[in-house]
Design a protein around this motif. Structure first.
Motif, PDB file in Angstrom:
ATOM      1  N   ARG A 253      -0.999 -12.725  -4.497  1.00 22.35           N
ATOM      2  CA  ARG A 253       0.003 -13.273  -6.024  1.00 22.35           C
ATOM      3  C   ARG A 253       0.837 -12.072  -6.271  1.00 22.35           C
ATOM      4  O   ARG A 253       2.105 -12.486  -6.788  1.00 22.35           O
ATOM      5  CB  ARG A 253      -0.960 -13.160  -7.092  1.00 22.35           C
ATOM      6  CG  ARG A 253      -1.850 -14.512  -7.065  1.00 22.35           C
ATOM      7  CD  ARG A 253      -2.831 -14.734  -8.102  1.00 22.35           C
ATOM      8  NE  ARG A 253      -3.464 -16.076  -8.508  1.00 22.35           N
ATOM      9  CZ  ARG A 253      -4.535 -16.363  -9.062  1.00 22.35           C
ATOM     10  NH1 ARG A 253      -5.282 -15.131  -9.594  1.00 22.35           N
ATOM     11  NH2 ARG A 253      -5.011 -17.432  -9.136  1.00 22.35           N
ATOM     12  N   ARG A 254       0.542 -11.042  -6.041  1.00 29.84           N
ATOM     13  CA  ARG A 254       1.733  -9.844  -6.175  1.00 29.84           C
ATOM     14  C   ARG A 254       2.868 -10.030  -5.072  1.00 29.84           C
ATOM     15  O   ARG A 254       4.102 -10.060  -5.511  1.00 29.84           O
ATOM     16  CB  ARG A 254       1.174  -8.471  -5.927  1.00 29.84           C
ATOM     17  CG  ARG A 254       0.341  -7.821  -6.908  1.00 29.84           C
ATOM     18  CD  ARG A 254       0.088  -6.431  -7.043  1.00 29.84           C
ATOM     19  NE  ARG A 254      -0.503  -5.976  -5.683  1.00 29.84           N
ATOM     20  CZ  ARG A 254      -1.951  -5.989  -5.452  1.00 29.84           C
ATOM     21  NH1 ARG A 254      -2.667  -6.430  -6.569  1.00 29.84           N
ATOM     22  NH2 ARG A 254      -2.548  -5.459  -4.470  1.00 29.84           N
ATOM     23  N   GLU A 257       4.952 -13.159  -6.355  1.00 32.02           N
ATOM     24  CA  GLU A 257       5.958 -12.717  -7.555  1.00 32.02           C
ATOM     25  C   GLU A 257       7.017 -11.826  -7.130  1.00 32.02           C
ATOM     26  O   GLU A 257       8.033 -11.813  -7.739  1.00 32.02           O
ATOM     27  CB  GLU A 257       5.008 -12.110  -8.561  1.00 32.02           C
ATOM     28  CG  GLU A 257       3.838 -12.806  -9.264  1.00 32.02           C
ATOM     29  CD  GLU A 257       2.889 -11.767 -10.027  1.00 32.02           C
ATOM     30  OE1 GLU A 257       2.998 -10.476 -10.152  1.00 32.02           O
ATOM     31  OE2 GLU A 257       1.867 -12.346 -10.791  1.00 32.02           O
ATOM     32  N   GLU A 258       7.093 -11.013  -6.038  1.00 32.21           N
ATOM     33  CA  GLU A 258       7.967 -10.120  -5.526  1.00 32.21           C
ATOM     34  C   GLU A 258       8.864 -10.681  -4.564  1.00 32.21           C
ATOM     35  O   GLU A 258       9.788 -10.240  -4.258  1.00 32.21           O
ATOM     36  CB  GLU A 258       7.333  -9.047  -5.122  1.00 32.21           C
ATOM     37  CG  GLU A 258       6.661  -8.070  -6.154  1.00 32.21           C
ATOM     38  CD  GLU A 258       5.697  -6.769  -5.645  1.00 32.21           C
ATOM     39  OE1 GLU A 258       5.995  -6.934  -4.295  1.00 32.21           O
ATOM     40  OE2 GLU A 258       5.212  -6.470  -6.220  1.00 32.21           O
TER      41      GLU A 258
END
Length: 277
Positions: A253-254, A257-258
Motif C-alpha cells: 500500500r505504501r 501511494e508513492e
C-alpha cells in the motif's frame, strides 16, 4: 569481514542482462555475482558436520530432484547465527542495491542441500524467494557436473522449450562453477536456472534466503510450491498469512501511494518546446 568493501568477484551480471529485457517484478537490477565471502571456516565446518548428522532424519527428496534439509536454521544454531549476522546482511544489501532481511518463513529461511549422483541436484526452475546466497560447505575433488546453469533469456521462453521436450540451447546458458570460500548471490526470482546433474563426486551447500525490506511483497513463493516440500508441516501457512497482513500488505500500500501518476501523452512536457503562433 567489512560490510562496506567490494568483495573479490569471479562473476557478475545484471538481472536485465540475464533475462534480455527490462523487468518490473524485482527488488533491484542485481542479477548474480560470485565473491570471496570471508565467513569463518570453523563455523561453516560445524554447520556441515551438524547437517550430515541430521541428513538421515531431516532431509527430504520430494521436489525438483533435490535432497535437502528445509528450514535448516531451526535445527542448527550456527546457521541462524550466520543468517541474522548484521555485517553479512549489510554487505549483501550493498551488493544488491537495496536493504535486505532474512526470509521470514521458518521452512524457507535456510536449507542445506546434498548433491551427488544418488541424491540428485536440482532441475530447471525459478526461485520463489527473491534473493538467495549459496555457500559451499564442501566440494569433492574431482567433481563432474554440479555447476550452476542460468538460462539467459525470458524464463517463459525457456519453460516452453522444456515443456515441449526439447533441451535448453547451450548457447543461451551461463555457467558458474562453485568454488570453496566463494559464495554466489542471485536474484533468481523469474530467472530460469538449475544445478547441472552430478555424474561423479558430491557437493554440500548452505542456502540462505533473503527478501527486500522495502518490497517484501516481491515474492513468488506460492502455497502449492511451498507445500511440495512441506506437506507434513502446516504451521508455515499461519506464518505466511500473518506476514501478508503485517508486512507485505502495508508495504504494498505504501508503494501504491508513492507511485507517480501516469502522464497523459497529450500533456505538455515541462521545459519542452512550445508552439509559437
Amino acid at each position: 569481514m567489512n560490510a562496506h568493501t567490494i568483495p573479490e568477484l569471479r562473476y557478475a551480471m545484471s538481472r536485465e542482462a540475464i533475462i534480455g529485457h527490462e523487468t518490473a517484478w524485482k527488488v533491484s537490477s542485481f542479477g548474480v555475482a560470485q565473491y570471496l565471502h570471508g565467513y569463518d571456516p570453523a563455523l561453516l565446518a560445524a554447520i556441515e558436520e551438524a547437517a550430515l548428522k541430521l541428513k538421515a532424519s531431516h532431509a527430504v527428496h520430494k521436489h525438483l530432484d533435490l535432497t535437502f534439509i528445509t528450514g535448516a536454521d531451526r535445527f542448527i544454531p550456527e546457521i541462524k547465527e550466520l543468517l541474522h549476522d548484521k555485517l553479512r546482511l549489510e554487505r549483501l544489501s550493498d551488493m544488491m542495491g537495496t536493504k535486505l532481511e532474512p526470509y521470514p518463513l521458518s521452512i524457507v529461511g535456510s536449507t542445506v542441500t546434498f548433491m551427488n549422483p544418488k541424491d540428485g541436484a536440482v532441475e530447471w526452475h525459478c526461485d520463489g524467494v527473491p534473493v538467495t546466497e549459496l555457500i559451499p560447505l564442501s566440494i569433492s575433488n574431482p567433481l563432474v557436473g554440479g555447476h550452476l546453469e542460468i538460462y539467459c533469456d525470458d524464463s517463459e521462453t525457456g519453460r516452453a522449450i522444456l515443456e515441449s521436450g526439447r533441451e535448453i540451447p547451450r548457447n543461451r546458458v551461463m555457467r558458474i562453477d562453485h568454488k570453496m570460500n566463494y559464495a554466489t548471490l542471485g536474484q533468481f526470482l523469474g530467472v530460469l536456472h538449475r544445478t547441472a546433474p552430478i555424474r561423479f563426486g558430491e557437493r554440500v551447500t548452505l542456502v540462505l534466503n533473503q527478501r527486500s525490506v522495502a518490497k517484501p511483497y516481491v515474492d513468488d513463493n506460492r502455497m502449492f510450491y511451498l507445500a511440495a516440500d512441506n506437506d507434513h508441516d502446516r504451521e508455515w501457512v499461519n506464518e505466511l498469512a500473518e506476514d501478508v497482513w503485517t508486512n507485505q500488505l502495508p508495504a504494498y500500500r505504501r508503494f501504491e501511494e508513492e507511485r507517480p501518476v501516469p502522464v497523459s501523452p497529450e500533456a505538455p512536457v515541462p521545459g519542452g518546446a512550445r508552439e509559437l503562433w
